[in-house]
Design a protein around this motif. Structure first.
Motif, mmCIF file in Angstrom:
data_model
loop_
_atom_site.group_PDB
_atom_site.id
_atom_site.type_symbol
_atom_site.label_atom_id
_atom_site.label_comp_id
_atom_site.label_asym_id
_atom_site.label_seq_id
_atom_site.Cartn_x
_atom_site.Cartn_y
_atom_site.Cartn_z
ATOM 1 N N ALA A 113 48.306 30.995 40.558
ATOM 2 C CA ALA A 113 47.470 32.580 40.430
ATOM 3 C C ALA A 113 47.184 32.522 42.435
ATOM 4 N N TYR A 114 46.986 31.773 43.215
ATOM 5 C CA TYR A 114 47.295 31.608 44.496
ATOM 6 C C TYR A 114 47.988 31.699 45.466
ATOM 7 N N ALA A 115 48.915 30.242 45.192
ATOM 8 C CA ALA A 115 49.771 29.328 46.075
ATOM 9 C C ALA A 115 50.981 29.838 45.415
ATOM 10 N N GLN A 116 51.204 30.646 43.844
ATOM 11 C CA GLN A 116 52.845 31.078 43.401
ATOM 12 C C GLN A 116 52.949 29.381 42.659
ATOM 13 N N ARG A 117 52.548 28.352 43.037
ATOM 14 C CA ARG A 117 53.447 27.300 42.705
ATOM 15 C C ARG A 117 52.893 26.614 40.849
ATOM 16 N N GLN A 118 53.885 26.277 40.277
ATOM 17 C CA GLN A 118 53.835 26.154 39.077
ATOM 18 C C GLN A 118 53.336 24.715 38.640
ATOM 19 N N VAL A 119 52.683 24.216 37.987
ATOM 20 C CA VAL A 119 52.923 22.757 38.006
ATOM 21 C C VAL A 119 52.925 21.747 36.431
ATOM 22 N N SER A 120 53.847 20.709 36.367
ATOM 23 C CA SER A 120 53.775 20.692 35.213
ATOM 24 C C SER A 120 53.016 20.115 34.969
#
Length: 784
Positions: A344-351
């Motif tokens: 939501a805040y860093a625009q990164r998707q964690v697997s």
């Protein structure tokens, strides 16, 4: 002890690292499987739904060819002239870019085609769509007609990347053609909206892209009452309505009707898939708003996974059971929350799939390693214990239980051996605890720093008696006992290898302390190293010698007193006898004879009582079984004590209940016990007092009670009155006596199966009671 701790720490660290290597290896193998990858995708999809609804986009608007438009202007396909009118209506509102998400690959009426091309050229900012389609010769590019492509500001592909589950999550950034790479449709519209010339496509470094794919940052799906985009019906624009809504926005023209099957499933789709133009709108909105949603880098993902593994295994190895399970669940929730924050805040998707696999595998692996370590430790302990028992006396059953049937890998044998050890240790603990609780000595164990770590019940009683704090340090207690230097003498370090020799520390210190509380034997011992207090612990033992001091003092006084008492009546008898011999007819001869008789009777009673006490103490005095005439026994005591009571200016009052049960016992001993109680009452009662002797039945027994109004006896002394040779304070020592009478009374009561008791208060005076069971009770021989 000092060397064992680092070894345990090193062993634990080795097990911890080995567990992490195994756990990360298994997680890596499971992470490449389809179930884990699908789990990652589904977990990431949920983030889109958890995100709060955002206001309508300020960058992108949709022009939908919806059911209303089809109903008004006819079914699809529309004429190119109608499309040209729609393009002019959109362009008239001055949008920053126009994306026409409609394939213009088939020619229609030449005049209509030319009209549409003119409208596209006049707008100057129209981006056309191209895609790869199925043809008779295979898959090939379906491009706009040259007349439209030359008039447009650019062409972008509308290819979508579908996952194994058929959900569109990303779009290829570029697709290869014979003319070179072709950018995505949304990328071209974003380029036009930003005013970047088409001839310089490489000048798009402001848009940070994944090397291959653009992840669609879905804002939600258009709903009747909530829409992430401004949606304008094509019918409204063609009718001249909705003026000014598209100004300074990137306008996308596409299909919104349910009849046209240009729809794909997305992470935010409900029952109805999302139209393709809306997917491009989500992607375009993220590009123009600067939201760069992309997967987390592989190295950073691995670092986070390693950190989670180290933390989780540390917790599980430290705390097992429900605590470890709760910690795993908490870490899972925290990891998912952290992934949402990054999304939501860093625009990164964690697997998230590998993290979930890590958490699921960590608990059983940690438990398995703990069990293996426990098994190895148990085997080592059992072997060591067996070697110890072979050279030391032990329970034969325990020694045989520690002999394995084969090798030490037999788990049932280990469990049986542990159960046997547990039973032996429980029995030993109960035995030692009983010994400690029954000890008359007060003992406490102190750690090297002086802090108490263990004490027995007698120590608590001693602390209350002396007003000590049971949690006081050893140094404080030694100061209370007047031995402040003992602590230093006991804890002085051993002599070193270098330097002058030091005095060896004392292993044991002992002395006797006499203070206002009494006489005490104090011992301080140095203990071997134990798990309870560690090396350098001390044991303080305090024995109360006050009663022994009182007995020694009473014996000395009794010897002197008996000597005096024997001398006094003998001197009186001798003097009066001499008087009678010299003056047989003198006027006072009758009084002299009476005095000789009384003093000799007193002397005989004194000697008999003293001998009875000695014989009962040794067990040589047998008990007689006979019916006791209670009334005669009591009256005989009154007759004997009447002259002494009159001499002391006191009187004796007897009250005997008429309903007394029959009593079997030794009448002489019972009379002697009652005589002693009445004698004590006469001694300690003030002049003018009335001494009451009450005999009553109580609970199938006979109770003899002697009440006198003498001084109140303190409560702390009542329990000691029946001890042999016990004498009270200086006030009692002023009255002649041996200190043997009440012990004599107690032994007689107990020999008859009864008991003796005493109570004293200001209201009722001092009350001594002897309770003897009726004839049904057994009469025992007096034991020494």
């Amino acid at each position: 002890m000092a060397a064992a701790q680092p070894n345990r720490s090193t062993s634990w660290l080795r097990r911890w690292l080995l567990l992490n290597v195994l756990l990360l290896g298994l997680t890596g193998l499971a992470g490449v499987t389809y179930p884990v990858e699908e789990l990652s995708r589904r977990a990431s999809d949920l983030y889109f739904r958890l995100r709060a609804p955002a206001p309508a986009s300020a960058e992108v608007a949709l022009v939908g060819i919806d059911d209303q438009s089809l109903a008004r202007y006819g079914r699809w396909p529309w004429s190119r002239s109608l499309l040209a009118k729609l393009v002019r209506a959109v362009s008239a509102q001055h949008p920053r870019a126009i994306g026409l998400d409609i394939l213009l690959a088939e020619p229609q009426d030449a005049r209509d085609d030319q009209e549409l091309a003119t409208a596209i050229r006049a707008a100057g900012n129209v981006i056309l769509a191209a895609k790869i389609g199925d043809t008779a010769g295979g898959r090939a590019w379906v491009d706009p007609l040259p007349v439209f492509a030359s008039a447009a500001a650019g062409v972008g592909h509308v290819q979508a990347e579908l996952g194994p589950d058929g959900i569109c999550r990303r779009v290829p950034a570029r697709e290869m053609t014979l003319e070179g790479p072709r950018p995505a449709f949304a990328l071209e519209v974003a380029r036009m909206a930003r005013g970047v010339p088409r001839a310089r496509p490489a000048s798009l470094p402001a848009v940070r892209l994944s090397p291959q794919f653009l992840v669609v940052d879905y804002r939600g799906q258009i709903a009747p009452h909530q829409s992430p985009f401004l949606v304008v019906s094509a019918a409204d624009l063609l009718d001249g309505r909705s003026a000014g809504l598209l100004q300074n926005k990137a306008a996308l023209i596409g299909f919104a009707s349910t009849e046209i099957t240009d729809r794909l499933a997305t992470p935010v789709s409900s029952q109805l898939p999302m139209p393709g133009v809306e997917i491009h709108a989500n992607l375009l909105d993220g590009l123009l708003a600067g939201r760069d949603l992309r997967p987390l880098g592989g190295s950073l993902q691995m670092a986070l996974l390693t950190g989670a593994s180290l933390l989780l295994t540390w917790v599980l190895l430290r705390w097992s059971g429900w605590i470890g399970l709760s910690a795993s669940a908490g870490l899972m929730a925290a990891g998912y929350a952290a992934g949402y924050w990054l999304f939501a805040y860093a625009q990164r998707q964690v697997s998230l799939g590998p993290f979930l696999v890590l958490i699921v595998l960590a608990l059983p692996l940690a438990q398995l390693q703990n069990l293996l370590e426990v098994d190895r430790g148990l085997t080592r302990s059992l072997i060591q214990l067996r070697e110890t028992l072979q050279s030391a006396p032990a329970n034969p059953e325990l020694r045989s239980a520690l002999l394995p049937p084969g090798d030490y890998d037999d788990l049932p044998w280990k469990l049986a051996a542990v159960n046997q050890l547990e039973a032996e240790l429980s029995s030993l603990y109960a035995f030692n605890r009983t010994l400690l609780d029954s000890m008359q000595q007060a003992l406490a164990v102190f750690a090297p720093a002086g802090r108490p770590v263990f004490w027995n019940p007698r120590w608590e009683t001693l602390c209350r008696q002396l007003s000590w704090n049971k949690n006081s340090s050893l140094q404080t207690l030694l100061e209370e006992l007047g031995q402040p230097g003992w602590h230093e003498a006991l804890t002085r370090p051993e002599p070193g290898a270098h330097g002058p020799p030091l005095q060896q520390p004392e292993p044991r210190l002992e002395t006797q302390v006499l203070n206002e509380h009494g006489l005490w034997n104090v011992r301080l011992l140095r203990l071997p190293a134990t798990s309870l207090a560690g090396p350098g612990a001390s044991l303080l033992v305090v024995t109360d010698l006050t009663a022994q001091l009182e007995r020694d003092r009473a014996r000395a006084e009794a010897l002197g007193f008996v000597t005096h008492e024997l001398r006094t009546p003998l001197v009186s008898i001798q003097g009066y006898a001499e008087f009678l011999l010299r003056y047989p007819g003198a006027p006072g001869s009758g009084e002299a004879a009476d005095t000789i008789f009384r003093e000799s009777r007193r002397l005989v009673a004194m000697i008999n009582s003293y001998l009875d006490v000695l014989r009962m103490e040794s067990g040589a005095r047998p008990m007689r079984r006979e019916n006791v005439d209670i009334e005669e026994t009591v009256k005989q005591v009154e007759r004997v004590m009447r002259p002494l009571a009159q001499a002391a200016d006191t009187s004796i009052e007897i009250r005997i209940n008429a309903d007394l049960p029959r009593l079997s016992g030794d009448a002489q001993l019972l009379g002697g016990a009652l005589l002693n109680l009445v004698s004590n009452a006469v001694k300690y009662s003030p002049a003018g007092s009335v001494i009451r002797v009450n005999v009553r039945p109580t609970n199938r027994a006979v109770q003899f009670e002697v009440v006198n109004p003498g001084p109140v006896i303190p409560a702390e002394e009542l329990a000691q009155l029946f001890e042999p040779f016990y004498r009270r304070g200086d006030g009692e020592r002023s009255v002649r006596g041996w200190g043997l009478g009440l012990a004599f009374v107690k032994r007689i009561a107990e020999a008859h199966g009864g008991y003796a008791e005493v109570a004293s208060d200001t209201a009722l005076g001092t009350r001594f009671r002897i309770t003897v069971p009726a004839e049904s009770a057994a009469i025992s021989e007096v034991a020494s």
